[in-house]
Write a protein that holds these residues in place. Structure first.
Motif, PDB file in Angstrom:
ATOM      1  N   CYS A 144       0.868  -1.182   0.000  1.00  0.00           N
ATOM      2  CA  CYS A 144       0.000   0.000   0.000  1.00  0.00           C
ATOM      3  C   CYS A 144       0.901   1.227   0.000  1.00  0.00           C
ATOM      4  O   CYS A 144       1.647   1.442   0.962  1.00  0.00           O
ATOM      5  N   LYS A 145       0.856   2.023  -1.060  1.00  0.00           N
ATOM      6  CA  LYS A 145       1.621   3.273  -1.074  1.00  0.00           C
ATOM      7  C   LYS A 145       0.730   4.416  -0.584  1.00  0.00           C
ATOM      8  O   LYS A 145      -0.489   4.272  -0.508  1.00  0.00           O
ATOM      9  N   ASN A 146       1.353   5.548  -0.243  1.00  0.00           N
ATOM     10  CA  ASN A 146       0.625   6.685   0.338  1.00  0.00           C
ATOM     11  C   ASN A 146      -0.118   6.255   1.598  1.00  0.00           C
ATOM     12  O   ASN A 146      -1.231   6.712   1.871  1.00  0.00           O
ATOM     13  N   ALA A 147       0.503   5.361   2.361  1.00  0.00           N
ATOM     14  CA  ALA A 147      -0.154   4.816   3.555  1.00  0.00           C
ATOM     15  C   ALA A 147      -0.349   5.862   4.644  1.00  0.00           C
ATOM     16  O   ALA A 147      -1.199   5.691   5.521  1.00  0.00           O
ATOM     17  N   ASN A 148       0.416   6.939   4.608  1.00  0.00           N
ATOM     18  CA  ASN A 148       0.247   7.997   5.608  1.00  0.00           C
ATOM     19  C   ASN A 148      -1.074   8.737   5.439  1.00  0.00           C
ATOM     20  O   ASN A 148      -1.531   9.417   6.357  1.00  0.00           O
ATOM     21  N   SER A 149      -1.688   8.603   4.261  1.00  0.00           N
ATOM     22  CA  SER A 149      -2.907   9.355   3.975  1.00  0.00           C
ATOM     23  C   SER A 149      -4.154   8.703   4.554  1.00  0.00           C
ATOM     24  O   SER A 149      -5.225   9.282   4.552  1.00  0.00           O
ATOM     25  N   ARG A 150      -4.025   7.462   5.048  1.00  0.00           N
ATOM     26  CA  ARG A 150      -5.187   6.778   5.612  1.00  0.00           C
ATOM     27  C   ARG A 150      -5.018   6.565   7.102  1.00  0.00           C
ATOM     28  O   ARG A 150      -3.910   6.621   7.633  1.00  0.00           O
ATOM     29  N   SER A 151      -6.125   6.298   7.755  1.00  0.00           N
ATOM     30  CA  SER A 151      -6.089   6.048   9.196  1.00  0.00           C
ATOM     31  C   SER A 151      -5.618   4.625   9.447  1.00  0.00           C
ATOM     32  O   SER A 151      -6.187   3.662   8.925  1.00  0.00           O
ATOM     33  N   THR A 152      -4.570   4.473  10.241  1.00  0.00           N
ATOM     34  CA  THR A 152      -4.040   3.136  10.501  1.00  0.00           C
ATOM     35  C   THR A 152      -5.028   2.285  11.286  1.00  0.00           C
ATOM     36  O   THR A 152      -4.960   1.057  11.247  1.00  0.00           O
ATOM     37  N   SER A 153      -5.961   2.927  12.015  1.00  0.00           N
ATOM     38  CA  SER A 153      -6.919   2.170  12.818  1.00  0.00           C
ATOM     39  C   SER A 153      -8.045   1.572  11.981  1.00  0.00           C
ATOM     40  O   SER A 153      -8.767   0.701  12.440  1.00  0.00           O
ATOM     41  N   SER A 154      -8.200   2.049  10.748  1.00  0.00           N
ATOM     42  CA  SER A 154      -9.307   1.592   9.910  1.00  0.00           C
ATOM     43  C   SER A 154      -8.906   0.479   8.956  1.00  0.00           C
ATOM     44  O   SER A 154      -9.729  -0.006   8.189  1.00  0.00           O
ATOM     45  N   PHE A 155      -7.635   0.083   8.974  1.00  0.00           N
ATOM     46  CA  PHE A 155      -7.169  -0.937   8.035  1.00  0.00           C
ATOM     47  C   PHE A 155      -6.281  -1.947   8.737  1.00  0.00           C
ATOM     48  O   PHE A 155      -5.389  -1.585   9.492  1.00  0.00           O
ATOM     49  N   ARG A 156      -6.569  -3.208   8.491  1.00  0.00           N
ATOM     50  CA  ARG A 156      -5.730  -4.295   8.977  1.00  0.00           C
ATOM     51  C   ARG A 156      -5.556  -5.280   7.842  1.00  0.00           C
ATOM     52  O   ARG A 156      -6.525  -5.632   7.156  1.00  0.00           O
ATOM     53  N   TRP A 157      -4.330  -5.769   7.647  1.00  0.00           N
ATOM     54  CA  TRP A 157      -4.079  -6.700   6.555  1.00  0.00           C
ATOM     55  C   TRP A 157      -4.954  -7.947   6.667  1.00  0.00           C
ATOM     56  O   TRP A 157      -5.440  -8.460   5.668  1.00  0.00           O
ATOM     57  N   ARG A 158      -5.183  -8.415   7.878  1.00  0.00           N
ATOM     58  CA  ARG A 158      -5.978  -9.632   8.053  1.00  0.00           C
ATOM     59  C   ARG A 158      -7.443  -9.428   7.677  1.00  0.00           C
ATOM     60  O   ARG A 158      -8.184 -10.387   7.510  1.00  0.00           O
ATOM     61  N   SER A 159      -7.858  -8.171   7.553  1.00  0.00           N
ATOM     62  CA  SER A 159      -9.239  -7.903   7.164  1.00  0.00           C
ATOM     63  C   SER A 159      -9.445  -8.041   5.660  1.00  0.00           C
ATOM     64  O   SER A 159     -10.577  -8.128   5.188  1.00  0.00           O
ATOM     65  N   VAL A 160      -8.352  -8.088   4.900  1.00  0.00           N
ATOM     66  CA  VAL A 160      -8.477  -8.209   3.439  1.00  0.00           C
ATOM     67  C   VAL A 160      -7.883  -9.508   2.904  1.00  0.00           C
ATOM     68  O   VAL A 160      -7.944  -9.774   1.701  1.00  0.00           O
ATOM     69  N   ILE A 161      -7.299 -10.308   3.791  1.00  0.00           N
ATOM     70  CA  ILE A 161      -6.723 -11.586   3.386  1.00  0.00           C
ATOM     71  C   ILE A 161      -7.613 -12.712   3.874  1.00  0.00           C
ATOM     72  O   ILE A 161      -8.048 -12.724   5.023  1.00  0.00           O
ATOM     73  N   ASP A 162      -7.893 -13.677   2.995  1.00  0.00           N
ATOM     74  CA  ASP A 162      -8.724 -14.822   3.352  1.00  0.00           C
ATOM     75  C   ASP A 162      -7.969 -15.717   4.319  1.00  0.00           C
ATOM     76  O   ASP A 162      -7.124 -16.514   3.927  1.00  0.00           O
ATOM     77  N   CYS A 163      -8.259 -15.565   5.595  1.00  0.00           N
ATOM     78  CA  CYS A 163      -7.543 -16.338   6.624  1.00  0.00           C
ATOM     79  C   CYS A 163      -7.897 -17.824   6.594  1.00  0.00           C
ATOM     80  O   CYS A 163      -7.276 -18.626   7.269  1.00  0.00           O
ATOM     81  N   GLY A 164      -8.927 -18.183   5.829  1.00  0.00           N
ATOM     82  CA  GLY A 164      -9.310 -19.580   5.763  1.00  0.00           C
ATOM     83  C   GLY A 164      -8.293 -20.425   5.030  1.00  0.00           C
ATOM     84  O   GLY A 164      -8.066 -21.584   5.366  1.00  0.00           O
ATOM     85  N   SER A 165      -7.649 -19.846   4.011  1.00  0.00           N
ATOM     86  CA  SER A 165      -6.699 -20.613   3.218  1.00  0.00           C
ATOM     87  C   SER A 165      -5.318 -19.975   3.178  1.00  0.00           C
ATOM     88  O   SER A 165      -4.357 -20.597   2.741  1.00  0.00           O
ATOM     89  N   ARG A 166      -5.191 -18.736   3.641  1.00  0.00           N
ATOM     90  CA  ARG A 166      -3.917 -18.037   3.635  1.00  0.00           C
ATOM     91  C   ARG A 166      -3.681 -17.356   4.969  1.00  0.00           C
ATOM     92  O   ARG A 166      -4.590 -17.220   5.775  1.00  0.00           O
ATOM     93  N   ARG A 167      -2.462 -16.896   5.167  1.00  0.00           N
ATOM     94  CA  ARG A 167      -2.167 -16.113   6.353  1.00  0.00           C
ATOM     95  C   ARG A 167      -1.148 -15.038   5.996  1.00  0.00           C
ATOM     96  O   ARG A 167      -0.397 -15.168   5.017  1.00  0.00           O
ATOM     97  N   VAL A 168      -1.126 -13.987   6.772  1.00  0.00           N
ATOM     98  CA  VAL A 168      -0.148 -12.926   6.590  1.00  0.00           C
ATOM     99  C   VAL A 168       1.127 -13.354   7.303  1.00  0.00           C
ATOM    100  O   VAL A 168       1.154 -13.483   8.525  1.00  0.00           O
ATOM    101  N   VAL A 169       2.174 -13.613   6.535  1.00  0.00           N
ATOM    102  CA  VAL A 169       3.424 -14.091   7.104  1.00  0.00           C
ATOM    103  C   VAL A 169       4.150 -12.972   7.846  1.00  0.00           C
ATOM    104  O   VAL A 169       4.649 -13.153   8.957  1.00  0.00           O
ATOM    105  N   ARG A 170       4.169 -11.793   7.214  1.00  0.00           N
ATOM    106  CA  ARG A 170       4.901 -10.682   7.813  1.00  0.00           C
ATOM    107  C   ARG A 170       4.406  -9.363   7.251  1.00  0.00           C
ATOM    108  O   ARG A 170       4.031  -9.288   6.077  1.00  0.00           O
TER     109      ARG A 170
END
Length: 218
Positions: A144-170
């Motif tokens: 995600c570029k221009n990440a300073n322009s959004r609220s960090t509290s409103s976005f989490r990587w796990r909210s957009v990744i299908d945790c059923g078959s994948r996971r956020v490694v890092r």
């Protein structure tokens, strides 16, 4: 194809991007994402771009795709953005990358097996784009570029990744440009942390000759 880091390819893409983007004031992001996409040998590189956006990052990704013999696709919201993007790329670096126009649900269905993806946090639908992305089964890198322009509290990587078959490694946040928020996503069907642990069994065995009893964990 599994993502395997290649330092030589990353270096070459970095150098080429520095040479091409030296006229841009915000070329630091372009150089970094170009080296990363090339270093991971990404075959399908996807980005989002909106009217008025910085073009240097797109140049860097196009250069990376040439080093990996891959495909670079830019997703834009409308025809006006498409026209401006193509004109800017042509004038800046004489490049003509592939461009797709439309809503995330429609466009992303055509892009299967994404290895490396860069979205602009300034776009209101950037999270929708990430949710609709058809990632490579062997894993992917998301930025995600221009990440300073959004609220960090409103976005989490796990909210957009299908945790059923994948996971956020890092995940990592870099203060480059206007902020880069990056995530490495595991392969499909990889360990998501929810797999059942096989229970160990205790088996007793009595040796009739010696009269001793053995306890074996299996």
């Amino acid at each position: 194809m599994k993502l395997i880091w290649s330092p030589d390819t990353a270096t070459k893409a970095y150098i080429d991007t520095v040479r091409t983007c030296k006229v841009f004031n915000e070329s630091g992001v372009a150089e970094l994402v170009s080296a990363m996409a090339a270093g991971w040998n990404a075959k399908l590189i996807v980005e989002t771009w909106s009217q008025g956006g910085v073009i240097a990052t797109s140049i860097g990704l196009e250069i990376a795709s040439r080093h990996t013999c891959g495909r670079h696709v830019c997703v834009v919201p409308d025809e006006k953005s498409r026209s401006e993007f193509i004109t800017a790329m042509k004038e800046a670096a004489d490049m003509n990358p592939e461009v797709l126009v439309g809503e995330p649900e429609e466009v992303m269905s055509e892009l299967v097996g994404i290895d490396f993806m860069v979205v602009d946090s300034k776009r209101k639908d950037f999270a929708r784009v990430l949710r609709q992305a058809k990632l490579n089964q062997s894993g992917a890198v998301l930025v995600c570029k221009n990440a300073n322009s959004r609220s960090t509290s409103s976005f989490r990587w796990r909210s957009v990744i299908d945790c059923g078959s994948r996971r956020v490694v890092r995940t990592v946040f870099l203060p480059v440009g206007k902020g880069l928020d990056m995530a490495h996503v595991s392969s499909s069907g990889g360990n998501s942390g929810s797999s059942k642990v096989e229970k160990k069994k205790w088996i007793k065995h009595f040796d009739q000759r010696s009269g001793e009893e053995y306890v074996i964990r299996k």
